[in-house]
Design a protein around this motif. Structure first.
Motif: not given
Length: 347
Positions: A108-118
């Motif tokens: 849900k919502t990966i912010q600009t220039n950020q990452y999400a842990v898959i």
């Protein structure tokens, strides 16, 4: 005069039926990481390996991989100027294609220039696999899915007036009337009685039969060997009333499938269309390929398009199934058409 249920004599009311589908964008990324054992340096400090850049719905992204002893972390970076919601199906493989891990996740919502842990996975019980990979390679195979437009198709229908209902009831009384008929279908030990005039007006097949003095025309009967009594009963009832009596067998799809084939043979095209819509509405990942092949065999472009649309919604799951592998080997041209259609949808 009193009219029950707020019914107004002679006035047609309307109702609307609608189907809503949510289209989806799909993208597959397959990333092979070599020299996995070298991801950790001599001091065993943190090191991240950057994956290839790719674009998904105009969003620039890339993966990052971190290996710390028996722990593997995979990140997804959003390098664009807009946020994104995404669904991921991730499979970790070795170079032989053996599956080490699989997961499905909604981000849900990966912010600009950020990452999400898959994935942040400990391979404590699979340490030997992770530390002694064949050829020292790791394969990350990932399908990304983003919901697209909401598409609603609506159809409006006139409700029946009382006179129309009476007409339908009268036709049902005429249908299969053992005292007034001039043609008979014999199915095994059962008989269905009908009228040549109605059969001719409702089916080009029967019109030709009765015009060309075929054996059936002379004998006023026909023996049916390729369809069941239930299927033929529904078909003839539809010719009289534009509908057929539903049975429990209809729910498993096979009766509707057989009725579709019968409608195609006897050129009752509105019934064929109705059965095709029913098959699509109950289609699953397991049988949608069968429905596509059915449409191709019977040159039904409408059903074929609907089947292709349905396949495109779950293409990532379908191409990994054994059904797809068999289909691809036996129907190479049609499988190629499916791939082309889905790639255009990804567009």
């Amino acid at each position: 005069m009193s009219l029950g249920n707020n019914e107004i004599a002679g006035v047609c009311r309307f109702h609307t039926e609608a189907i809503t589908r949510i289209s989806a964008k799909l993208h597959r990324v397959r990333w092979t990481v070599e020299n996995v054992s070298q991801i950790i340096d001599k001091e065993r400090s943190f090191k991240e390996i950057k994956g290839p850049d790719f674009y998904f719905t105009s969003t620039r992204m890339h993966f990052g991989l971190i290996k710390m002893e028996n722990n593997l972390t995979i990140r997804l970076y959003n390098k664009s100027d807009k946020c994104i919601d995404i669904e991921i199906n991730l499979v970790i493989l070795d170079s032989d294609g053996s599956k080490l891990h699989e997961l499905k996740k909604v981000l849900k919502t990966i912010q600009t220039n950020q990452y999400a842990v898959i994935m942040d996975k400990s391979f404590e019980n699979q340490g030997e696999q992770l530390n002694s990979l064949k050829d020292d390679k790791l394969i990350i195979d990932c399908f990304l899915k983003k919901e697209g437009r909401v598409i609603t198709k609506s159809n409006s229908f006139q409700n029946e007036t009382r006179s129309q209902k009476k007409l339908l009831n009268d036709l049902k009384m005429i249908y299969n009337n053992p005292e007034d008929y001039d043609f008979t279908f014999q199915v095994e030990d059962d008989f269905i009685h009908a009228h040549k005039t109605i059969l001719s007006f409702r089916s080009e097949y029967f019109k030709r039969m009765f015009k060309t003095q075929m054996k059936e025309e002379v004998q006023n009967s026909v023996l049916i060997v390729d369809f069941s009594y239930s299927t033929m009963k529904k078909l003839v009832e539809f010719l009289y009333t534009g509908d057929f009596t539903k049975t429990e067998e209809d729910d498993d799809g096979q009766d509707i499938w057989n009725l579709y084939v019968a409608a195609d043979k006897y050129q009752v095209m509105d019934l064929r269309s109705l059965c095709g819509s029913k098959l699509i509405s109950t289609a699953t990942v397991d049988n949608i390929i069968d429905i596509l092949q059915l449409s191709a065999r019977h040159n039904d472009e409408d059903l074929k398009t609907e089947a292709l649309e349905s396949i495109s919604f779950d293409f990532a799951a379908i191409v990994k199934s054994n059904v797809w592998k068999t289909f691809q080997s036996r129907e190479a041209d049609l499988a190629s058409e499916v791939v082309s259609f889905c790639l255009k949808k990804l567009g």
